[in-house]
Design a protein around this motif. Structure first.
Motif, PDB file in Angstrom:
ATOM      1  N   LEU A   7       5.179 -14.181  -8.890  1.00  0.00           N
ATOM      2  CA  LEU A   7       5.066 -14.193 -10.356  1.00  0.00           C
ATOM      3  C   LEU A   7       4.819 -12.778 -10.882  1.00  0.00           C
ATOM      4  CD1 LEU A   7       4.715 -15.751 -13.077  1.00  0.00           C
ATOM      5  CD2 LEU A   7       2.268 -15.851 -12.553  1.00  0.00           C
ATOM      6  N   ALA A   8       3.884 -12.087 -10.235  1.00  0.00           N
ATOM      7  CA  ALA A   8       3.522 -10.743 -10.695  1.00  0.00           C
ATOM      8  C   ALA A   8       4.722  -9.791 -10.615  1.00  0.00           C
ATOM      9  CB  ALA A   8       2.351 -10.192  -9.880  1.00  0.00           C
ATOM     10  N   LEU A   9       5.516  -9.937  -9.574  1.00  0.00           N
ATOM     11  CA  LEU A   9       6.695  -9.070  -9.429  1.00  0.00           C
ATOM     12  C   LEU A   9       7.678  -9.314 -10.575  1.00  0.00           C
ATOM     13  CD1 LEU A   9       8.486  -7.990  -6.266  1.00  0.00           C
ATOM     14  CD2 LEU A   9       9.871  -9.029  -8.041  1.00  0.00           C
ATOM     15  N   MET A  10       7.898 -10.560 -10.899  1.00  0.00           N
ATOM     16  CA  MET A  10       8.867 -10.887 -11.949  1.00  0.00           C
ATOM     17  C   MET A  10       8.357 -10.475 -13.323  1.00  0.00           C
ATOM     18  SD  MET A  10      11.838 -11.887 -12.297  1.00  0.00           S
ATOM     19  CE  MET A  10      13.054 -12.801 -13.205  1.00  0.00           C
ATOM     20  N   THR A  11       7.084 -10.736 -13.612  1.00  0.00           N
ATOM     21  CA  THR A  11       6.556 -10.351 -14.930  1.00  0.00           C
ATOM     22  C   THR A  11       6.586  -8.823 -15.086  1.00  0.00           C
ATOM     23  OG1 THR A  11       4.294 -10.428 -14.050  1.00  0.00           O
ATOM     24  CG2 THR A  11       5.067 -12.380 -15.238  1.00  0.00           C
ATOM     25  N   THR A  12       6.346  -8.124 -13.979  1.00  0.00           N
ATOM     26  CA  THR A  12       6.391  -6.654 -14.015  1.00  0.00           C
ATOM     27  C   THR A  12       7.787  -6.168 -14.402  1.00  0.00           C
ATOM     28  OG1 THR A  12       4.681  -6.540 -12.319  1.00  0.00           O
ATOM     29  CG2 THR A  12       6.018  -4.565 -12.640  1.00  0.00           C
ATOM     30  N   GLN A  13       8.782  -6.728 -13.745  1.00  0.00           N
ATOM     31  CA  GLN A  13      10.164  -6.336 -14.033  1.00  0.00           C
ATOM     32  C   GLN A  13      10.517  -6.587 -15.504  1.00  0.00           C
ATOM     33  OE1 GLN A  13      12.380  -4.731 -12.415  1.00  0.00           O
ATOM     34  NE2 GLN A  13      14.165  -5.109 -13.718  1.00  0.00           N
ATOM     35  N   LEU A  14      10.150  -7.767 -16.003  1.00  0.00           N
ATOM     36  CA  LEU A  14      10.559  -8.157 -17.358  1.00  0.00           C
ATOM     37  C   LEU A  14       9.850  -7.319 -18.427  1.00  0.00           C
ATOM     38  CD1 LEU A  14      10.642 -12.016 -16.853  1.00  0.00           C
ATOM     39  CD2 LEU A  14      12.589 -10.462 -17.067  1.00  0.00           C
ATOM     40  N   ALA A  15       8.555  -7.120 -18.253  1.00  0.00           N
ATOM     41  CA  ALA A  15       7.810  -6.350 -19.254  1.00  0.00           C
ATOM     42  C   ALA A  15       8.318  -4.908 -19.298  1.00  0.00           C
ATOM     43  CB  ALA A  15       6.317  -6.371 -18.931  1.00  0.00           C
ATOM     44  N   THR A  16       8.660  -4.377 -18.149  1.00  0.00           N
ATOM     45  CA  THR A  16       9.113  -2.988 -18.076  1.00  0.00           C
ATOM     46  C   THR A  16      10.471  -2.828 -18.750  1.00  0.00           C
ATOM     47  OG1 THR A  16       7.950  -2.858 -15.980  1.00  0.00           O
ATOM     48  CG2 THR A  16       9.443  -1.058 -16.502  1.00  0.00           C
ATOM     49  N   THR A  18       0.838  -1.208   0.000  1.00  0.00           N
ATOM     50  CA  THR A  18       0.000   0.000   0.000  1.00  0.00           C
ATOM     51  C   THR A  18       0.871   1.255   0.000  1.00  0.00           C
ATOM     52  OG1 THR A  18      -1.724  -1.200   1.175  1.00  0.00           O
ATOM     53  CG2 THR A  18      -1.850   1.207   1.248  1.00  0.00           C
ATOM     54  N   ALA A  19       1.902   1.245   0.849  1.00  0.00           N
ATOM     55  CA  ALA A  19       2.801   2.398   0.906  1.00  0.00           C
ATOM     56  C   ALA A  19       3.553   2.566  -0.414  1.00  0.00           C
ATOM     57  CB  ALA A  19       3.781   2.241   2.066  1.00  0.00           C
ATOM     58  N   LEU A  20       3.919   1.447  -1.044  1.00  0.00           N
ATOM     59  CA  LEU A  20       4.606   1.521  -2.340  1.00  0.00           C
ATOM     60  C   LEU A  20       3.718   2.176  -3.394  1.00  0.00           C
ATOM     61  CD1 LEU A  20       6.365  -1.964  -2.649  1.00  0.00           C
ATOM     62  CD2 LEU A  20       7.481   0.258  -2.650  1.00  0.00           C
ATOM     63  N   VAL A  21       2.451   1.799  -3.422  1.00  0.00           N
ATOM     64  CA  VAL A  21       1.544   2.362  -4.435  1.00  0.00           C
ATOM     65  C   VAL A  21       1.326   3.850  -4.163  1.00  0.00           C
ATOM     66  CG1 VAL A  21      -0.677   2.183  -5.596  1.00  0.00           C
ATOM     67  CG2 VAL A  21       0.414   0.132  -4.710  1.00  0.00           C
ATOM     68  N   MET A  22       1.260   4.217  -2.877  1.00  0.00           N
ATOM     69  CA  MET A  22       1.131   5.647  -2.556  1.00  0.00           C
ATOM     70  C   MET A  22       2.263   6.447  -3.190  1.00  0.00           C
ATOM     71  SD  MET A  22       2.736   7.964  -0.431  1.00  0.00           S
ATOM     72  CE  MET A  22       2.395   9.699  -0.546  1.00  0.00           C
ATOM     73  N   LEU A  23       3.488   5.918  -3.122  1.00  0.00           N
ATOM     74  CA  LEU A  23       4.664   6.641  -3.628  1.00  0.00           C
ATOM     75  C   LEU A  23       4.604   6.862  -5.142  1.00  0.00           C
ATOM     76  CD1 LEU A  23       7.372   7.837  -2.680  1.00  0.00           C
ATOM     77  CD2 LEU A  23       8.441   5.641  -3.202  1.00  0.00           C
ATOM     78  N   MET A  24       3.784   6.074  -5.834  1.00  0.00           N
ATOM     79  CA  MET A  24       3.694   6.251  -7.289  1.00  0.00           C
ATOM     80  C   MET A  24       3.145   7.624  -7.671  1.00  0.00           C
ATOM     81  SD  MET A  24       2.300   2.504  -8.353  1.00  0.00           S
ATOM     82  CE  MET A  24       2.011   2.903 -10.073  1.00  0.00           C
ATOM     83  N   THR A  25       2.248   8.169  -6.856  1.00  0.00           N
ATOM     84  CA  THR A  25       1.639   9.451  -7.237  1.00  0.00           C
ATOM     85  C   THR A  25       2.642  10.605  -7.157  1.00  0.00           C
ATOM     86  OG1 THR A  25      -0.568   8.650  -6.771  1.00  0.00           O
ATOM     87  CG2 THR A  25      -0.279  11.032  -6.762  1.00  0.00           C
ATOM     88  N   LEU A  66      13.804  10.231 -13.034  1.00  0.00           N
ATOM     89  CA  LEU A  66      13.668   9.897 -11.611  1.00  0.00           C
ATOM     90  C   LEU A  66      12.225   9.484 -11.307  1.00  0.00           C
ATOM     91  CD1 LEU A  66      14.712   9.839  -8.654  1.00  0.00           C
ATOM     92  CD2 LEU A  66      14.098  12.254  -8.504  1.00  0.00           C
ATOM     93  N   GLY A  67      11.284  10.248 -11.846  1.00  0.00           N
ATOM     94  CA  GLY A  67       9.872   9.923 -11.655  1.00  0.00           C
ATOM     95  C   GLY A  67       9.541   8.545 -12.210  1.00  0.00           C
ATOM     96  N   ALA A  68      10.070   8.237 -13.374  1.00  0.00           N
ATOM     97  CA  ALA A  68       9.819   6.920 -13.982  1.00  0.00           C
ATOM     98  C   ALA A  68      10.392   5.822 -13.083  1.00  0.00           C
ATOM     99  CB  ALA A  68      10.446   6.859 -15.375  1.00  0.00           C
ATOM    100  N   GLY A  69      11.565   6.079 -12.497  1.00  0.00           N
ATOM    101  CA  GLY A  69      12.165   5.098 -11.597  1.00  0.00           C
ATOM    102  C   GLY A  69      11.304   4.858 -10.369  1.00  0.00           C
ATOM    103  N   ILE A  70      10.741   5.948  -9.821  1.00  0.00           N
ATOM    104  CA  ILE A  70       9.874   5.804  -8.641  1.00  0.00           C
ATOM    105  C   ILE A  70       8.589   5.068  -9.016  1.00  0.00           C
ATOM    106  CG2 ILE A  70       8.498   7.101  -6.951  1.00  0.00           C
ATOM    107  CD1 ILE A  70      10.754   9.196  -6.937  1.00  0.00           C
ATOM    108  N   LEU A  71       8.063   5.368 -10.204  1.00  0.00           N
ATOM    109  CA  LEU A  71       6.870   4.643 -10.668  1.00  0.00           C
ATOM    110  C   LEU A  71       7.158   3.144 -10.769  1.00  0.00           C
ATOM    111  CD1 LEU A  71       5.496   7.022 -13.460  1.00  0.00           C
ATOM    112  CD2 LEU A  71       4.280   6.316 -11.402  1.00  0.00           C
ATOM    113  N   TRP A  72       8.269   2.824 -11.373  1.00  0.00           N
ATOM    114  CA  TRP A  72       8.666   1.417 -11.550  1.00  0.00           C
ATOM    115  C   TRP A  72       8.750   0.718 -10.188  1.00  0.00           C
ATOM    116  CZ3 TRP A  72      12.938   0.162 -15.712  1.00  0.00           C
ATOM    117  CH2 TRP A  72      13.103  -1.215 -15.832  1.00  0.00           C
ATOM    118  N   PHE A  73       9.410   1.385  -9.240  1.00  0.00           N
ATOM    119  CA  PHE A  73       9.562   0.847  -7.885  1.00  0.00           C
ATOM    120  C   PHE A  73       8.195   0.639  -7.218  1.00  0.00           C
ATOM    121  CE2 PHE A  73      10.189   1.913  -3.294  1.00  0.00           C
ATOM    122  CZ  PHE A  73      10.973   0.837  -2.943  1.00  0.00           C
TER     123      PHE A  73
END
Lengths: 400, 112
Positions: A228-237, A15-22, A202-209
């Protein structure tokens, strides 16, 4: 269900990670505009953290996830978070309150994404109204359709972390915004290039994270599907960043840093609905196609002649549409797609995407027309020339 | 007294400064400026959109010197800033009516 401390701990962090995306998006967008609009653009993302949080508690969570009414909307049983417990999990191993907070972060970033389309020219009061009305009338219902037990959920549409609800939905709204509010003064004649590309990267990096929380967290438990979702996210990005760069290198002669950052976001968008349903190899294909497709979409913008200032349509709309369909093609975990002998899934995905496109386009259009007729959408020509930071907020981003 | 304004390529600033120091020039003012002459600008690409940038960054050096030293100084600056390519810049020499040192009130030759 009995609460699980491992799942709960994981979801608190997600939840905290998704907050940081904004705030990450605020940097991503802030770097892309001219320096005279850096604060107004930042503000339009950042303040969604305030507006949507309040609406979510008052009625948003209830409309999205409350007991179903006619398969289209939730009722008001959860208004002001009544009946939302922090001690129990209803059908989940995490407290209901935590699920509510996790979903809130999704509701926050979705209208923030749209702001890229009308950047550098919308009045601040119009932005406040637009964001409030749009999440209320578009986001909450569509979220209910897909995740809250609404008609798309019943039909079996697959959307792991929000390709249709978040990206396609915001991308279509962005297209309507760009057309209704009109081009920026001087568009196509004056140079409107990004004032701070490192800030955007930098913003793109924070979004990715943050997106690891978004996608892996959508498993709602600290288990195999989150992995699985974490790995597919990394690879597609990674694939998206590469293919965008190679595509522009081939077509325009130079590989750009902004292309790498944009391609990464395109890959993130495309894998979002698919991340928990596909294998790592398919994730590379999904992200790789997204990088090229979204780049071509950006080029098309110039030819089609609408001023989607920060390319929300090409990246989130087109990327979201591709991701929704790709899920119907490549799904093989917890669902099957076209390649695994279930062509019907692709059809369901297309219906889901089509419904979101039609609904979002029509309601967004009405909202914009109402705002234009009341408080007005656009700053005047002089104000636009001076920059929104000064005329709308009486401050400047940089002083020497 | 004369004022010399030299517009040069930014990476030549240190060479010009060192050359002026050798002549005993004890101070100078510089600014970052943009402009163009015969040198063409360059193209920048952002998300597929190409922009032609006409104004190129340069450094402007301003110094005020006794009139009899002007020719020597101009030669020194030319030698130091020269790369034999277009875009090396320009040197302007202007008359100066009066110079005052703020701290002491000394004037003209004593003040530079």
């Amino acid at each position: 269900m009995e609460l699980n401390t491992g799942d709960t701990a994981f979801m608190l962090i997600a939840t905290a990670l998704v907050m940081l995306m904004t705030p990450g998006l605020a940097l991503f967008y802030g770097g892309l505009v001219r320096s005279k609009n850096v604060l107004s653009t930042t503000m339009q993302s950042f303040l969604c953290l305030g507006i949507v949080s309040i609406l979510w508690v008052v009625y948003g969570y209830s409309l999205s996830f409350g007991p179903d009414v006619g398969s289209v909307i939730g009722n008001l049983d959860f208004a002001f978070l009544q009946n939302v417990s922090w001690e129990k999990g209803t059908g989940r191993t995490i407290p209901d309150m935590l699920f509510c907070a996790f979903q809130l972060m999704f509701a926050i970033i979705t209208p923030a994404l749209i702001t890229g389309a009308f950047a550098e020219r919308m009045k601040f009061p119009a932005y406040l109204l637009f964001t409030s009305l749009w999440v209320s009338l578009v986001y909450f219902p569509v979220c209910h359709w897909v995740w809250g037990g609404g008609w798309l959920a019943q039909m079996g549409a697959l959307d792991f972390a929000g390709g249709t609800v978040i990206h396609l939905n915001s991308g279509v709204a962005a297209l309507v915004c760009a057309i209704v509010i009109g081009k920026r003064k001087g568009w196509g004649k004056e140079a409107m290039h990004p004032h701070n590309v490192p800030m955007t990267v930098l913003g793109a990096g924070i979004l990715w994270f943050g997106w690891f929380g978004f996608n892996a967290g959508s498993a709602l438990s600290a288990g195999p599907i989150a992995a699985l979702a974490l790995m597919t996210t990394q690879l597609a990005t990674g694939a998206g960043a590469l293919t965008w760069v190679f595509a522009e290198w081939k077509i325009q002669g130079k590989p750009t840093t902004l292309g790498a950052a944009s391609g990464a976001v395109a890959g993130l968008v495309a894998i979002t609905p698919a991340c928990g349903y596909v294998t790592p190899a398919c994730a590379i294909a999904i992200g790789g196609v997204a990088g090229v497709l979204c780049y071509l979409g950006v080029i098309m913008k110039g030819k089609l002649g609408y001023d989607d200032a920060l390319d929300v349509v090409a990246v989130h709309g087109l990327g979201g549409l591709w991701g929704a369909l790709a899920t119907g093609i490549f799904a093989s975990v917890g669902g099957t797609g076209l390649l695994y002998g279930n062509p019907k899934q692709l059809l369901i995905q297309a219906i889901g995407a089509g419904a979101a496109i039609a609904y979002s386009a029509v309601v967004t259009f009405i909202i914009l027309k109402v705002i234009d007729a009341t408080v007005g959408l656009r700053v005047d020509s002089d104000g636009e020339q001076q920059g929104l930071d000064l005329v709308e907020h009486s401050e400047v981003g940089y002083s020497i | 007294m004369k004022k010399i304004e030299a517009i040069i390529k930014p990476f030549k600033l240190d060479d010009v400064k060192d050359a002026l120091n050798e002549l005993g020039i004890k101070g100078m003012t510089i600014s970052e400026v943009k402009g163009y002459g015969r040198q063409k600008g360059h193209t920048e690409i952002y998300r597929g959109a190409e922009y032609v940038v006409d104004f190129i960054p340069k450094i402007k050096i301003e110094i005020v010197v006794p009139a009899e030293q002007v020719d020597l100084i101009v030669d020194k600056i030319r030698n130091a800033a020269n790369t034999d390519k277009i875009g090396d810049g320009k040197i302007f020499v202007l008359p100066v009516e009066r110079v005052v040192r703020v701290r002491t009130g000394e004037e003209n030759r004593d003040a530079v």
